[in-house]
Design an enzyme around this catalytic site. Structure first.
Site, PDB file in Angstrom:
ATOM      1  N   ASP A  97     -30.335  44.796  -7.934  1.00 60.44           N
ATOM      2  CA  ASP A  97     -30.478  44.826  -6.473  1.00 60.44           C
ATOM      3  C   ASP A  97     -31.612  43.953  -5.946  1.00 60.44           C
ATOM      4  O   ASP A  97     -32.175  44.206  -4.888  1.00 60.44           O
ATOM      5  CB  ASP A  97     -30.694  46.282  -6.024  1.00 60.44           C
ATOM      6  CG  ASP A  97     -31.828  46.948  -6.791  1.00 60.44           C
ATOM      7  OD1 ASP A  97     -32.668  46.225  -7.364  1.00 60.44           O
ATOM      8  OD2 ASP A  97     -31.877  48.193  -6.825  1.00 60.44           O
ATOM      9  N   GLU A 119     -24.702  47.561 -12.879  1.00 56.47           N
ATOM     10  CA  GLU A 119     -25.581  48.563 -12.244  1.00 56.47           C
ATOM     11  C   GLU A 119     -25.182  48.737 -10.764  1.00 56.47           C
ATOM     12  O   GLU A 119     -26.015  48.763  -9.857  1.00 56.47           O
ATOM     13  CB  GLU A 119     -27.064  48.192 -12.354  1.00 56.47           C
ATOM     14  CG  GLU A 119     -28.000  49.372 -12.157  1.00 56.47           C
ATOM     15  CD  GLU A 119     -29.462  48.988 -12.252  1.00 56.47           C
ATOM     16  OE1 GLU A 119     -30.008  49.051 -13.376  1.00 56.47           O
ATOM     17  OE2 GLU A 119     -30.067  48.605 -11.232  1.00 56.47           O
ATOM     18  N   GLU A 133     -34.226  46.531  -1.529  1.00 52.69           N
ATOM     19  CA  GLU A 133     -33.196  46.731  -2.564  1.00 52.69           C
ATOM     20  C   GLU A 133     -31.994  47.547  -2.097  1.00 52.69           C
ATOM     21  O   GLU A 133     -30.876  47.293  -2.520  1.00 52.69           O
ATOM     22  CB  GLU A 133     -33.819  47.378  -3.809  1.00 52.69           C
ATOM     23  CG  GLU A 133     -34.817  46.495  -4.559  1.00 52.69           C
ATOM     24  CD  GLU A 133     -36.215  46.522  -3.967  1.00 52.69           C
ATOM     25  OE1 GLU A 133     -36.443  47.187  -2.937  1.00 52.69           O
ATOM     26  OE2 GLU A 133     -37.105  45.847  -4.528  1.00 52.69           O
ATOM     27  N   HIS A 208     -45.292  48.744  -7.959  1.00 52.07           N
ATOM     28  CA  HIS A 208     -45.169  47.390  -7.405  1.00 52.07           C
ATOM     29  C   HIS A 208     -44.277  47.286  -6.171  1.00 52.07           C
ATOM     30  O   HIS A 208     -44.109  46.215  -5.610  1.00 52.07           O
ATOM     31  CB  HIS A 208     -44.583  46.451  -8.473  1.00 52.07           C
ATOM     32  CG  HIS A 208     -43.128  46.703  -8.749  1.00 52.07           C
ATOM     33  ND1 HIS A 208     -42.713  47.589  -9.707  1.00 52.07           N
ATOM     34  CD2 HIS A 208     -42.005  46.210  -8.183  1.00 52.07           C
ATOM     35  CE1 HIS A 208     -41.390  47.623  -9.724  1.00 52.07           C
ATOM     36  NE2 HIS A 208     -40.931  46.802  -8.798  1.00 52.07           N
ATOM     37  N   ARG A 210     -42.364  46.980  -2.681  1.00 51.36           N
ATOM     38  CA  ARG A 210     -42.773  46.462  -1.367  1.00 51.36           C
ATOM     39  C   ARG A 210     -43.017  47.583  -0.352  1.00 51.36           C
ATOM     40  O   ARG A 210     -43.934  47.497   0.461  1.00 51.36           O
ATOM     41  CB  ARG A 210     -41.696  45.513  -0.823  1.00 51.36           C
ATOM     42  CG  ARG A 210     -41.879  44.064  -1.254  1.00 51.36           C
ATOM     43  CD  ARG A 210     -40.729  43.229  -0.718  1.00 51.36           C
ATOM     44  NE  ARG A 210     -41.041  41.808  -0.644  1.00 51.36           N
ATOM     45  CZ  ARG A 210     -41.066  40.976  -1.686  1.00 51.36           C
ATOM     46  NH1 ARG A 210     -40.820  41.421  -2.893  1.00 51.36           N
ATOM     47  NH2 ARG A 210     -41.350  39.697  -1.514  1.00 51.36           N
ATOM     48  N   HIS A 241     -48.432  44.440 -12.075  1.00 48.74           N
ATOM     49  CA  HIS A 241     -47.418  43.461 -11.674  1.00 48.74           C
ATOM     50  C   HIS A 241     -48.105  42.215 -11.102  1.00 48.74           C
ATOM     51  O   HIS A 241     -49.148  42.326 -10.458  1.00 48.74           O
ATOM     52  CB  HIS A 241     -46.546  44.132 -10.611  1.00 48.74           C
ATOM     53  CG  HIS A 241     -45.279  43.409 -10.295  1.00 48.74           C
ATOM     54  ND1 HIS A 241     -45.255  42.208  -9.632  1.00 48.74           N
ATOM     55  CD2 HIS A 241     -43.988  43.721 -10.540  1.00 48.74           C
ATOM     56  CE1 HIS A 241     -44.002  41.806  -9.480  1.00 48.74           C
ATOM     57  NE2 HIS A 241     -43.211  42.719 -10.035  1.00 48.74           N
TER      58      HIS A 241
HETATM   59  C1  UD1 Z   1     -39.001  41.850  -7.299  1.00 47.38           C
HETATM   60  C2  UD1 Z   1     -37.770  42.458  -6.636  1.00 47.38           C
HETATM   61  C3  UD1 Z   1     -37.752  43.961  -6.840  1.00 47.38           C
HETATM   62  C4  UD1 Z   1     -37.931  44.330  -8.299  1.00 47.38           C
HETATM   63  C5  UD1 Z   1     -39.152  43.648  -8.847  1.00 47.38           C
HETATM   64  C6  UD1 Z   1     -39.272  43.928 -10.328  1.00 47.38           C
HETATM   65  C7  UD1 Z   1     -36.970  41.407  -4.571  1.00 47.38           C
HETATM   66  C8  UD1 Z   1     -37.164  41.249  -3.129  1.00 47.38           C
HETATM   67  N1  UD1 Z   1     -37.829  42.213  -5.203  1.00 47.38           N
HETATM   68  O1  UD1 Z   1     -40.152  42.313  -6.582  1.00 47.38           O
HETATM   69  O2  UD1 Z   1     -36.508  44.459  -6.390  1.00 47.38           O
HETATM   70  O3  UD1 Z   1     -38.093  45.731  -8.406  1.00 47.38           O
HETATM   71  O4  UD1 Z   1     -39.046  42.240  -8.646  1.00 47.38           O
HETATM   72  O5  UD1 Z   1     -40.469  43.509 -10.829  1.00 47.38           O
HETATM   73  O6  UD1 Z   1     -36.084  40.802  -5.129  1.00 47.38           O
HETATM   74  N2  UD1 Z   1     -45.202  36.772  -9.384  1.00 47.38           N
HETATM   75  C9  UD1 Z   1     -45.753  35.881 -10.277  1.00 47.38           C
HETATM   76  N3  UD1 Z   1     -45.167  35.734 -11.498  1.00 47.38           N
HETATM   77  C10 UD1 Z   1     -44.083  36.447 -11.870  1.00 47.38           C
HETATM   78  C11 UD1 Z   1     -43.530  37.366 -10.960  1.00 47.38           C
HETATM   79  C12 UD1 Z   1     -44.094  37.507  -9.712  1.00 47.38           C
HETATM   80  O7  UD1 Z   1     -46.743  35.231  -9.982  1.00 47.38           O
HETATM   81  O8  UD1 Z   1     -43.611  36.278 -13.001  1.00 47.38           O
HETATM   82  C13 UD1 Z   1     -45.824  36.917  -8.035  1.00 47.38           C
HETATM   83  C14 UD1 Z   1     -45.594  35.698  -7.134  1.00 47.38           C
HETATM   84  O9  UD1 Z   1     -46.723  35.495  -6.361  1.00 47.38           O
HETATM   85  C15 UD1 Z   1     -44.442  36.165  -6.253  1.00 47.38           C
HETATM   86  C16 UD1 Z   1     -44.769  37.634  -6.100  1.00 47.38           C
HETATM   87  O10 UD1 Z   1     -45.249  38.036  -7.373  1.00 47.38           O
HETATM   88  O11 UD1 Z   1     -44.424  35.508  -5.027  1.00 47.38           O
HETATM   89  C17 UD1 Z   1     -43.659  38.523  -5.649  1.00 47.38           C
HETATM   90  O12 UD1 Z   1     -42.486  38.342  -6.429  1.00 47.38           O
HETATM   91  P1  UD1 Z   1     -41.049  38.795  -5.826  1.00 47.38           P
HETATM   92  O13 UD1 Z   1     -40.027  38.521  -6.838  1.00 47.38           O
HETATM   93  O14 UD1 Z   1     -40.861  38.204  -4.467  1.00 47.38           O
HETATM   94  O15 UD1 Z   1     -41.208  40.337  -5.583  1.00 47.38           O
HETATM   95  P2  UD1 Z   1     -41.509  41.510  -6.586  1.00 47.38           P
HETATM   96  O16 UD1 Z   1     -42.487  42.402  -5.944  1.00 47.38           O
HETATM   97  O17 UD1 Z   1     -41.799  40.982  -7.936  1.00 47.38           O
HETATM   98  N1  UDP Z   2     -41.866  46.351 -18.272  1.00 44.96           N
HETATM   99  C1  UDP Z   2     -42.357  45.427 -19.189  1.00 44.96           C
HETATM  100  N2  UDP Z   2     -43.697  45.135 -19.179  1.00 44.96           N
HETATM  101  C2  UDP Z   2     -44.556  45.720 -18.306  1.00 44.96           C
HETATM  102  C3  UDP Z   2     -44.032  46.646 -17.353  1.00 44.96           C
HETATM  103  C4  UDP Z   2     -42.690  46.927 -17.365  1.00 44.96           C
HETATM  104  O1  UDP Z   2     -41.610  44.884 -20.005  1.00 44.96           O
HETATM  105  O2  UDP Z   2     -45.761  45.419 -18.339  1.00 44.96           O
HETATM  106  C5  UDP Z   2     -40.411  46.645 -18.273  1.00 44.96           C
HETATM  107  C6  UDP Z   2     -40.024  48.103 -18.244  1.00 44.96           C
HETATM  108  O3  UDP Z   2     -39.952  48.638 -19.536  1.00 44.96           O
HETATM  109  C7  UDP Z   2     -38.675  48.077 -17.536  1.00 44.96           C
HETATM  110  C8  UDP Z   2     -38.783  46.886 -16.629  1.00 44.96           C
HETATM  111  O4  UDP Z   2     -39.895  46.121 -17.064  1.00 44.96           O
HETATM  112  O5  UDP Z   2     -37.625  47.813 -18.440  1.00 44.96           O
HETATM  113  C9  UDP Z   2     -38.952  47.327 -15.214  1.00 44.96           C
HETATM  114  O6  UDP Z   2     -39.282  46.256 -14.429  1.00 44.96           O
HETATM  115  P1  UDP Z   2     -39.984  46.422 -13.032  1.00 44.96           P
HETATM  116  O7  UDP Z   2     -40.777  47.681 -13.011  1.00 44.96           O
HETATM  117  O8  UDP Z   2     -40.669  45.136 -12.779  1.00 44.96           O
HETATM  118  O9  UDP Z   2     -38.738  46.485 -12.025  1.00 44.96           O
HETATM  119  P2  UDP Z   2     -37.791  47.622 -11.489  1.00 44.96           P
HETATM  120  O10 UDP Z   2     -37.184  48.341 -12.646  1.00 44.96           O
HETATM  121  O11 UDP Z   2     -38.586  48.497 -10.603  1.00 44.96           O
HETATM  122  O12 UDP Z   2     -36.780  46.855 -10.687  1.00 44.96           O
END
Ligand code: UD1
Ligand code: UDP
Length: 370
Positions: A97, A119, A133, A208, A210, A241
């Site tokens: 999602d 999913e 989401e 993490h 939003r 995160h």
């Molecule tokens: C995203 C998803 C959320 C999911 C989460 C899992 C959306 C809107 N949100 O949220 O559904 O639960 O991922 O983790 O799709 N960043 C890095 N390096 C990375 C990843 C993120 O620097 O490898 C930083 C960047 O500044 C980026 C910010 O995190 O702009 C936010 O990333 P984004 O994918 O927009 O949102 P998440 O909070 O990670």
């Molecule tokens: N996870 C990981 N390393 C971490 C934290 C989480 O590999 O430091 C894994 C966790 O086991 C799970 C997945 O990341 O499988 C969940 O991802 P996240 O919490 O980013 O997203 P969400 O499930 O909320 O979409």
């Protein structure tokens, strides 16, 4: 031979798609697989793919620091145009999602390419929890042609939304497949050597979302600080995160606090090891709610609502929201009340049995043949 394009971009999608990719690869005469990543998460995505030597055919590299939903959506949609025009797959496979999931499905629809959603059917029916989401997944359900629901409840949600029953397949969640695949390789992790598991209680934290930014995340972090201050035997590990909004709040409130370890996101195998060793998990993550029951670990869910109520129904998870007092109280009950703790540690996973990828791939074989 059918061409299947697998589209993803974030850490959880990658973890949940690796077992599906491995399963599809067993049938090279039936499927031609093309992997395209948006890299909505750059580092956290690479961290999952590297150990499996999965090299995407296309890497759209869209991530920007502190990206906003509008620019992320627009960038993915524009980048997908050429890829879909060039590849013209028979089907695209999306998971979950995230914004990547929704926009990839939309892009496939614009090109009149069929979409299969893994999913499918998770719902809170609350537009802003989780945000964005809940709406992403509802829109994906509208766009998809095949719906792989992890549980019976997810199937019911899809049917309630008017999806034709014959297009829904209950498979279990592929996260349990990933977990089984990796658990066999779990090893000791260096940074944990300093923790005395006999005399200390390890709390594993992740947050993490939003919708928790601002006051809720601040309250969550303050609750963690209070739990540590009240309870000298508690040690906290919080892999933070990479989202800068999360980093800022976590470091401001928990940075330098004794017995609180703010660490970088862990490789999946290390994170699973940590789950297996911890006493209690506090999280707003979706995936972690699905993994914890396999380790028999109780979860306090740091959200107002969850689309994964199955663990709550069987009693291995509790919804505690972001109220500081409530989080502290619920955590302390589980720290001291053995009966309450033991009630939450059944090793039953309501989300899957480790065979979801097999079911998905065998359904794809049948449906695409037809
Ligand atoms: C995203 C998803 C959320 C999911 C989460 C899992 C959306 C809107 N949100 O949220 O559904 O639960 O991922 O983790 O799709 N960043 C890095 N390096 C990375 C990843 C993120 O620097 O490898 C930083 C960047 O500044 C980026 C910010 O995190 O702009 C936010 O990333 P984004 O994918 O927009 O949102 P998440 O909070 O990670
Ligand atoms: N996870 C990981 N390393 C971490 C934290 C989480 O590999 O430091 C894994 C966790 O086991 C799970 C997945 O990341 O499988 C969940 O991802 P996240 O919490 O980013 O997203 P969400 O499930 O909320 O979409």
């Amino acid at each position: 031979m059918k061409k299947i394009m697998i589209l993803f971009g974030t850490r959880p999608e990658a973890i949940k798609l690796v077992p599906v990719i491995q399963e599809l690869r067993k049938y090279p005469r039936t499927f031609k697989i093309v992997i395209c990543v948006t890299a909505q998460h750059r580092q956290m995505l690479d961290q999952v793919l590297e150990p499996f030597s999965i090299r995407p055919d296309y890497d759209l590299n869209v991530m920007q620091v502190n990206q906003k939903l509008t620019e992320l959506t627009a960038n993915i949609l524009l980048s997908m145009e050429e890829v879909l025009k060039k590849e013209r797959p028979d089907l695209v496979l999306v998971q979950g999602d995230t914004t990547t999931t929704f926009v990839e499905a939309l892009s496939a629809f614009y090109h009149k390419i069929s979409v299969a959603h893994i999913e499918a059917g998770l719902r809170t029916y609350n537009k802003f929890h989780p945000y964005p989401e809940e709406i992403n997944r509802q829109l994906v359900s509208t766009l998809a042609d095949l719906h792989f629901a992890p549980t019976d409840l997810a199937k019911k949600n899809l049917m309630k939304g008017g999806i034709d029953k014959s297009k829904i397949f209950v498979t279990g969640n592929t996260i349990v497949d990933a977990l089984y695949m990796i658990s066999r390789k779990i090893h000791n992790v260096n940074f944990l050597k300093e923790i005395d598991f006999q005399n200390e209680k390890l709390l594993l934290i992740t947050a993490h979302r939003r919708e928790n930014f601002g006051r809720p995340l601040t309250e969550i972090c303050r609750a963690i600080k209070e739990i540590v201050r009240n309870n000298p035997e508690v040690e906290v590990i919080y892999p933070v995160h990479l989202n800068p909004s999360v980093q800022k709040t976590a470091r401001k409130i928990l940075g330098g606090v004794e017995r609180v370890h703010l660490i970088k996101p862990l490789a999946y195998i290390d994170f699973l090891y940590l789950m297996s060793k911890c006493y209690l998990i506090l999280t707003d993550s979706g995936g972690i709610q699905e993994e914890a029951p396999s380790f028999g670990k109780p979860v306090l869910v740091l959200r107002e609502v969850t689309e994964r109520p199955e663990a709550i129904m069987i009693g291995t998870a509790k919804l505690v929201g972001s109220n500081r007092n409530n989080i502290v109280n619920q955590a302390e009950i589980l720290l001291y009340n053995k009966t309450a703790y033991n009630k939450m540690i059944k090793r039953v996973n309501p989300y899957g049995d480790g065979k979801a990828s097999k079911r998905i791939v065998s359904t794809l074989k049948r449906v695409l043949r037809e």
